[in-house]
Design an enzyme around this catalytic site. Sequence first.
Site, short mmCIF file in Angstrom:
data_model
loop_
_atom_site.label_atom_id
_atom_site.label_comp_id
_atom_site.label_asym_id
_atom_site.label_seq_id
_atom_site.Cartn_x
_atom_site.Cartn_y
_atom_site.Cartn_z
N GLU A 133 0.89 -1.21 0.10
CA GLU A 133 -0.03 -0.10 0.22
C GLU A 133 0.92 1.34 0.03
OE1 GLU A 133 -3.02 0.97 3.32
OE2 GLU A 133 -4.43 0.27 1.67
N HIS A 190 7.50 -27.09 0.69
CA HIS A 190 6.81 -28.12 0.38
C HIS A 190 5.58 -27.40 -0.62
CE1 HIS A 190 8.62 -31.46 2.49
NE2 HIS A 190 8.71 -30.44 3.33
N LYS A 229 -13.92 1.78 -3.03
CA LYS A 229 -15.03 2.04 -2.26
C LYS A 229 -16.08 2.81 -2.93
CE LYS A 229 -11.87 2.78 1.74
NZ LYS A 229 -11.43 3.62 2.86
#
Lengths: 468, 468
Positions: free
Chosen positions: B295, B324, B428
Amino acid sequence: MLRFHDPTLGLGLDLGRMGLTDADLNDPALDRAVAEMSALEAGSIANPDEGRQVGHYWLRAPALAPQEAAEAIRASWEALDTLSATLGGRFDTALLVGIGGSALGPMFLADALGVGPGGLALRVLDNTDPDGFDRALAGVDLGRALTLVFSKSGGTQETRNGMLEVAAAYRRAGLSFADHAVALTCAGSALDREAAAAGWLARLPMWDWVGGRTSVTSLVGLLPLALLDQDWRAFLDGAAGMDAATRGREGNPALGLALAWHRAAEGQARRAMVVLPYKDRLVLFSRYLQQLVMESIGKERDLAGRVVHQGLTVYGNKGSTDQHAYIQQLREGPDDCFATFIAVLEDRQGPSLEVSPGATAGDYLLGFLLGTRNALTEAGRRSLTITLDRVGPRQLGALIALFERAVGLYASLVGVNAYHQPGVEAGKKAAGVALRLQAALLAGEAEVVGDDAELIVAHLRANGRWSR
Amino acid sequence: MLRFHDPTLGLGLDLGRMGLTDADLNDPALDRAVAEMSALEAGSIANPDEGRQVGHYWLRAPALAPQEAAEAIRASWEALDTLSATLGGRFDTALLVGIGGSALGPMFLADALGVGPGGLALRVLDNTDPDGFDRALAGVDLGRALTLVFSKSGGTQETRNGMLEVAAAYRRAGLSFADHAVALTCAGSALDREAAAAGWLARLPMWDWVGGRTSVTSLVGLLPLALLDQDWRAFLDGAAGMDAATRGREGNPALGLALAWHRAAEGQARRAMVVLPYKDRLVLFSRYLQQLVMESIGKERDLAGRVVHQGLTVYGNKGSTDQHAYIQQLREGPDDCFATFIAVLEDRQGPSLEVSPGATAGDYLLGFLLGTRNALTEAGRRSLTITLDRVGPRQLGALIALFERAVGLYASLVGVNAYHQPGVEAGKKAAGVALRLQAALLAGEAEVVGDDAELIVAHLRANGRWSR
């Protein structure tokens, strides 16, 4: 191929924002990929380096498998039913000792589905961290705890260490480990022989024609599901249904997905896959996919032996939470990824509060998904959307089967063996070198020179084992 | 600058495998970055777009802050002590409602440090997922649960929805929400006014000169630490100590880290940061860093307004588990990342079992780290190593402060504003568009056309709210 929806499976896929063209859809490479997948399902040696068949699709359709495999699969289901019936109410917790392909699937399924009404709580020991073992065992009543050891060979060192630590904990509690232990392993492996000799509660089968990262529809996934009191047959059915939908050339959502990845990656590794399920229960899906995708595709050489350094990076957690973390970079940063949105239609059991006039918290959740999707599209960034009716065993079976198939088809498009992992061995071997260096340092036969030796000595000192 | 170790902080850094040259270390851009950081700490408007000072370093050294900020910080510590003394043994669980910068730090600290002897269990509601709320509240005795609402403005919709859902749960249980609620917010915010009017248990301060992603040494981190019965003053001390070590031009580990990232990224976003702590307790560190780094650095434009599409991708979970999963790709795939190994020297409380002659599970854990590090080096891949004596509040304070400083210095090197997030707003706003479309669809004032509308209707139907 760009849009798929199967109401029986409860899964939809929309590739409309991945920038695919008609020419892409007609690429003859897709025909080859489908033909190779068809040969794989028919039993070809699809993992040539290791000379192995690749049988994970058989796990949910034994009728399509070679006879011996089919019988083994059906027998494993019977063994699972027998074990479940035997356990009765004796246990309240299952401790799963396993790593990688033996842990990521069970952890994802357990977190996504939760514990059913008669199920055991599941704790996973998926590392060789002493403090991590202590945390996993804290508060567990070992007398009521069933331990599952998952290892094909029995030679995976993290799993072996976890087993030894857990067995010691049972001993300290005055309990017999063997009376509480189940092995899931290949017949005749070191673990199998050890469990047989000590008289463990049960020994269940793994097979060398199922790779760890595609083993979740074997008992690796089914045993945890059964212990959680979740419907493992519905999980298999979901996978089988998706397999049926992803065999052909037309309308095959896995082929569409592989194609979309391939164009986004520009044939190389140009863009990463960011996995954004808008549902808390699915937060571990990205970790599951990291193994499935990156271990399958991340290869130095192609099938012809040419150095290609292929890869397909996967990361992500969940929306809308991650919008408050790194969506800033996805929208404004380098055009080096594509988003994989996952929407779940059912919000919860029962009705929801209106948090603003006419809108629930779940409406906001979907609103943030749509808002972020549009914001990415406006910024010229690619995304695709998967829709699940709800988070149930059938939907998860279908979801996993979709990605398993897409990974296999994608491997054909880029020409790599999706079913081996030669780069993993190097780290394991180098760990042995480090342990031998430690032994030499402790014996005074090596000098403390170099960053490896310095860290080894600092570690020994911090644990009261270096006094010089 | 390539190697750092501070025994008081319990933290070391080794950049010896990042391929840095003497010329790199003498780059005059480093002098500029240090000078800009110095101006920031002295109170410059380091976040020009928003016209704000950047004060997170003051949080652990109020003596260096402008007088008003210094007083506010010290008063917040007193308020924390007062609140802690007031609570007594009334609660056994804390429900934290917050998202992004208000949740990632607390979640990381709580998972890393655990609950101290007199501490509360912490559950975090960091989304607007109805089912997620139900899971977080399952089994909680609300009469003994303290709810913390963290929001600078009170306007973050996920947090507001969480608060409303939790308040409704208290009401259904016949309890007063206000008697169980603490607000952490800016004075005069919508949340502050609401909490004051309803007579909440306490209101604590946030400030506009502390960004969400650098707020963990404010009460955002300190209040959860206090409730967990962890030593929040040691956490601050660790951060203060690292701040002191990262102010100068010479021997500054954060400057070294920023430089190493910059060379790995080739000034752009050429390589991702893969975070591999070899310790289960640190598995959430990568999620914390995703926000802090991505950010801050993921920006379309530089400070001069030029389009640069900067970014620095972060992902990872923990070793040796991830070996793994995707180490296969890190070693063999594209050379598009560098590994950040984190070793923790102390294995556990007390001695460890020998799992093979002379070797403990912890020796294997370190052996896998060293083995993987060498395997990456052999493949020509970069890595750096951070060493912590143990996972304690002081070490975590130092660790976080190291990365905060490195991110700020890196932003200077690439010329972006590290302290705003303009790309977050778009998503938003677009969510509001989606919610208005839903209202129009429900009112019969919009057609079901397009992928947004189709998904909205499918969602309404799945929740029994669409009958057409």
